[in-house]
Structures are given as C-alpha cells and as structure tokens.
Design a protein around this motif. Sequence first.
Motif, PDB file in Angstrom:
ATOM      1  N   LEU A 143       0.805  -1.219   0.000  1.00 53.88           N
ATOM      2  CA  LEU A 143       0.000   0.000   0.000  1.00 53.88           C
ATOM      3  C   LEU A 143       0.841   1.275   0.000  1.00 53.88           C
ATOM      4  CD1 LEU A 143      -2.866  -1.069   2.416  1.00 53.88           C
ATOM      5  CD2 LEU A 143      -2.867  -0.999  -0.077  1.00 53.88           C
ATOM      6  N   ASN A 144       2.154   1.169   0.204  1.00 52.72           N
ATOM      7  CA  ASN A 144       3.017   2.344   0.144  1.00 52.72           C
ATOM      8  C   ASN A 144       3.336   2.740  -1.300  1.00 52.72           C
ATOM      9  OD1 ASN A 144       3.123   2.434   2.924  1.00 52.72           O
ATOM     10  ND2 ASN A 144       4.906   1.090   3.014  1.00 52.72           N
ATOM     11  N   GLN A 145       3.002   1.860  -2.236  1.00 51.22           N
ATOM     12  CA  GLN A 145       3.264   2.130  -3.646  1.00 51.22           C
ATOM     13  C   GLN A 145       2.058   2.811  -4.287  1.00 51.22           C
ATOM     14  OE1 GLN A 145       3.811  -1.923  -4.930  1.00 51.22           O
ATOM     15  NE2 GLN A 145       6.007  -1.579  -5.249  1.00 51.22           N
ATOM     16  N   ASP A 146       2.317   3.682  -5.262  1.00 51.76           N
ATOM     17  CA  ASP A 146       1.246   4.199  -6.106  1.00 51.76           C
ATOM     18  C   ASP A 146       1.225   3.341  -7.361  1.00 51.76           C
ATOM     19  OD1 ASP A 146       0.228   6.230  -4.560  1.00 51.76           O
ATOM     20  OD2 ASP A 146       1.577   7.746  -5.375  1.00 51.76           O
ATOM     21  N   VAL A 147       0.198   2.539  -7.507  1.00 49.76           N
ATOM     22  CA  VAL A 147       0.068   1.645  -8.646  1.00 49.76           C
ATOM     23  C   VAL A 147      -1.093   2.145  -9.494  1.00 49.76           C
ATOM     24  CG1 VAL A 147      -0.381  -0.722  -9.355  1.00 49.76           C
ATOM     25  CG2 VAL A 147       0.969  -0.279  -7.302  1.00 49.76           C
ATOM     26  N   ILE A 148      -0.832   2.361 -10.792  1.00 51.59           N
ATOM     27  CA  ILE A 148      -1.878   2.869 -11.685  1.00 51.59           C
ATOM     28  C   ILE A 148      -2.315   1.757 -12.618  1.00 51.59           C
ATOM     29  CG2 ILE A 148      -2.442   4.526 -13.498  1.00 51.59           C
ATOM     30  CD1 ILE A 148      -0.340   6.390 -12.281  1.00 51.59           C
ATOM     31  N   ALA A 149      -3.615   1.488 -12.645  1.00 52.04           N
ATOM     32  CA  ALA A 149      -4.192   0.514 -13.564  1.00 52.04           C
ATOM     33  C   ALA A 149      -4.732   1.272 -14.770  1.00 52.04           C
ATOM     34  CB  ALA A 149      -5.309  -0.266 -12.874  1.00 52.04           C
ATOM     35  N   HIS A 150      -4.188   0.980 -15.947  1.00 52.75           N
ATOM     36  CA  HIS A 150      -4.655   1.602 -17.181  1.00 52.75           C
ATOM     37  C   HIS A 150      -5.718   0.679 -17.774  1.00 52.75           C
ATOM     38  CE1 HIS A 150      -1.383   4.503 -17.076  1.00 52.75           C
ATOM     39  NE2 HIS A 150      -0.623   3.501 -16.672  1.00 52.75           N
ATOM     40  N   VAL A 151      -6.947   1.189 -17.854  1.00 51.22           N
ATOM     41  CA  VAL A 151      -8.076   0.385 -18.308  1.00 51.22           C
ATOM     42  C   VAL A 151      -8.604   0.981 -19.603  1.00 51.22           C
ATOM     43  CG1 VAL A 151     -10.343  -0.523 -17.692  1.00 51.22           C
ATOM     44  CG2 VAL A 151      -8.654  -0.094 -15.898  1.00 51.22           C
ATOM     45  N   ASN A 152      -8.708   0.143 -20.633  1.00 53.61           N
ATOM     46  CA  ASN A 152      -9.226   0.587 -21.920  1.00 53.61           C
ATOM     47  C   ASN A 152     -10.465  -0.245 -22.248  1.00 53.61           C
ATOM     48  OD1 ASN A 152      -9.314   2.065 -24.262  1.00 53.61           O
ATOM     49  ND2 ASN A 152      -7.925   0.722 -25.374  1.00 53.61           N
ATOM     50  N   LEU A 153     -11.583   0.418 -22.415  1.00 58.96           N
ATOM     51  CA  LEU A 153     -12.845  -0.240 -22.736  1.00 58.96           C
ATOM     52  C   LEU A 153     -13.176   0.049 -24.199  1.00 58.96           C
ATOM     53  CD1 LEU A 153     -14.807   0.999 -19.585  1.00 58.96           C
ATOM     54  CD2 LEU A 153     -13.439  -1.065 -19.796  1.00 58.96           C
ATOM     55  N   LYS A 154     -13.474  -0.992 -24.975  1.00 58.70           N
ATOM     56  CA  LYS A 154     -13.783  -0.819 -26.394  1.00 58.70           C
ATOM     57  C   LYS A 154     -15.076  -1.544 -26.732  1.00 58.70           C
ATOM     58  CE  LYS A 154      -8.954  -0.972 -27.892  1.00 58.70           C
ATOM     59  NZ  LYS A 154      -7.989  -1.659 -28.771  1.00 58.70           N
ATOM     60  N   VAL A 155     -15.846  -0.937 -27.623  1.00 60.68           N
ATOM     61  CA  VAL A 155     -17.025  -1.599 -28.162  1.00 60.68           C
ATOM     62  C   VAL A 155     -16.873  -1.602 -29.677  1.00 60.68           C
ATOM     63  CG1 VAL A 155     -19.530  -1.524 -28.410  1.00 60.68           C
ATOM     64  CG2 VAL A 155     -18.488  -0.911 -26.241  1.00 60.68           C
ATOM     65  N   TYR A 156     -17.076  -2.775 -30.282  1.00 63.91           N
ATOM     66  CA  TYR A 156     -16.921  -2.924 -31.721  1.00 63.91           C
ATOM     67  C   TYR A 156     -18.277  -2.883 -32.423  1.00 63.91           C
ATOM     68  CZ  TYR A 156     -12.194  -4.308 -30.514  1.00 63.91           C
ATOM     69  OH  TYR A 156     -10.908  -4.317 -30.027  1.00 63.91           O
ATOM     70  N   ARG A 157     -18.234  -2.844 -33.733  1.00 65.03           N
ATOM     71  CA  ARG A 157     -19.467  -2.760 -34.529  1.00 65.03           C
ATOM     72  C   ARG A 157     -20.400  -3.945 -34.292  1.00 65.03           C
ATOM     73  NH1 ARG A 157     -17.097  -0.471 -40.218  1.00 65.03           N
ATOM     74  NH2 ARG A 157     -16.719   1.616 -39.422  1.00 65.03           N
ATOM     75  N   ASP A 158     -19.825  -5.107 -34.032  1.00 64.75           N
ATOM     76  CA  ASP A 158     -20.661  -6.283 -33.770  1.00 64.75           C
ATOM     77  C   ASP A 158     -21.161  -6.308 -32.323  1.00 64.75           C
ATOM     78  OD1 ASP A 158     -18.383  -6.939 -32.351  1.00 64.75           O
ATOM     79  OD2 ASP A 158     -18.102  -8.888 -33.314  1.00 64.75           O
ATOM     80  N   HIS A 159     -20.971  -5.199 -31.603  1.00 63.90           N
ATOM     81  CA  HIS A 159     -21.407  -4.987 -30.216  1.00 63.90           C
ATOM     82  C   HIS A 159     -20.641  -5.838 -29.203  1.00 63.90           C
ATOM     83  CE1 HIS A 159     -24.567  -2.375 -31.587  1.00 63.90           C
ATOM     84  NE2 HIS A 159     -24.970  -3.303 -32.444  1.00 63.90           N
ATOM     85  N   SER A 160     -19.514  -6.430 -29.629  1.00 64.92           N
ATOM     86  CA  SER A 160     -18.690  -7.128 -28.656  1.00 64.92           C
ATOM     87  C   SER A 160     -17.931  -6.083 -27.837  1.00 64.92           C
ATOM     88  CB  SER A 160     -17.722  -8.101 -29.345  1.00 64.92           C
ATOM     89  OG  SER A 160     -16.858  -7.416 -30.210  1.00 64.92           O
ATOM     90  N   ALA A 161     -17.630  -6.440 -26.614  1.00 69.37           N
ATOM     91  CA  ALA A 161     -16.991  -5.513 -25.679  1.00 69.37           C
ATOM     92  C   ALA A 161     -15.626  -6.076 -25.272  1.00 69.37           C
ATOM     93  CB  ALA A 161     -17.869  -5.324 -24.448  1.00 69.37           C
ATOM     94  N   LYS A 162     -14.592  -5.261 -25.465  1.00 70.97           N
ATOM     95  CA  LYS A 162     -13.232  -5.670 -25.114  1.00 70.97           C
ATOM     96  C   LYS A 162     -12.728  -4.795 -23.976  1.00 70.97           C
ATOM     97  CE  LYS A 162      -8.667  -6.374 -27.162  1.00 70.97           C
ATOM     98  NZ  LYS A 162      -7.918  -6.328 -28.420  1.00 70.97           N
ATOM     99  N   VAL A 163     -12.130  -5.443 -22.992  1.00 64.93           N
ATOM    100  CA  VAL A 163     -11.537  -4.742 -21.855  1.00 64.93           C
ATOM    101  C   VAL A 163     -10.065  -5.120 -21.804  1.00 64.93           C
ATOM    102  CG1 VAL A 163     -11.541  -4.483 -19.346  1.00 64.93           C
ATOM    103  CG2 VAL A 163     -13.696  -4.763 -20.567  1.00 64.93           C
ATOM    104  N   GLU A 164      -9.205  -4.107 -21.765  1.00 60.53           N
ATOM    105  CA  GLU A 164      -7.767  -4.302 -21.633  1.00 60.53           C
ATOM    106  C   GLU A 164      -7.317  -3.591 -20.365  1.00 60.53           C
ATOM    107  OE1 GLU A 164      -6.257  -2.366 -25.084  1.00 60.53           O
ATOM    108  OE2 GLU A 164      -6.742  -4.028 -26.422  1.00 60.53           O
TER     109      GLU A 164
END
Length: 180
Positions: free
Chosen positions: A34-55
């Motif tokens: 907990l003494n560390q600053d950890v950053i989670a980079h979250v990328n949410l994408k929605v495609y034309r076929d309505h599938s959802a990708k999370v990175e």
Amino acid sequence: MLKYNVRGENIEVTDALRSYVEKRLNKLEKYFDLNQDVIAHVNLKVYRDHSAKVEVTIPLPYLVLRAEETTDDMYRSIDFVSEKLERQIRKYKTRVNRKSRERGLEDFFVEAPEEEKKPSEFDIVRNKQVDLKPMDPEEAILQMDMLEHDFFVFQDAETNGTSIVYRRNDGRYGLIETNE
C-alpha cells in the motif's frame, strides 16, 4: 494504493461503468504494497458487432501485469479480466518476489491471505540453448514461420543487440528490442 486511468473507445465511460471497474479491480489491492502508487490503465472498447473488449495494464517497477478479454457484455469482460489478473498475480508473485530478494530489489506484492495460496504450476520441463545468428527482423520472422514457432530470438544485424519477434493474437508480428 491502486489508482485508475479508465478510457473508452466507441463508448462513454459512465460513472456506473467506472465504479464497476474500480470495484472489481480493488480486489487486487490486497496483493500490492500500500506504500506504492500503482496505476491501472483500463481501456474499454465496443466494436461494430457490439462485442466488448476490456484491456487492463498495470505497470510495476520490474513487471507489467496485462490482461484482455472480449465478450458480448462489457461487465462480463471486466469480470474475466479481473479474474485473469488475479490468477497472474498468484502465479507469479512467489517467483517474482524470490528473484527480487535474490537481486536485492524490493518486493512487488504483499503476501496473500493463507486460504488463497496455491501450489506452483510453473515448472521448467525443458532447457534449450541457442546460438544467435545475426539477421534482420524480416529474416527472423521467416525463420519463426518456418519453424512454426510463436516467437524467435535473434541478434539484430544492424544493432548487434538481442531481439525477439513474435506472433500477436491478431496474426500480425511484434518486435522486442533490448537496450544494451
């Protein structure tokens, strides 16, 4: 403390969606110092076929945790990514911490509660040594394809550094170059 950088592609990141991402990924906080600053980079994408990708990418001092998942539901993708990251942490934390202690580096993770410790599944079953032949990345890709491997280690003829070409999930190629 885990902080979040959440962005969306072809989707508006609503408060509810951001809150759900934070709720699911907060479960990983028990593994971090907990003494560390950890950053989670979250990328949410929605495609034309309505599938959802999370990175999700979580860079640590000597390790990068990364997971991605694509389903037909954004919330399910978030759940799966969270579970993948937790499995990665459990799988690697013992080995990473042991190697860090051997090298005198600080630990990345704190000990998990007793009920969550699992036996190691990372056993080296084969050791292979290779002579690195000087070549360019294109030749390395041809060698990799000829051998039907997913990656190939070679000496870059131009820089004399060790490099790796690999086949990405999308079928294209990636190149990793070392700083020597």
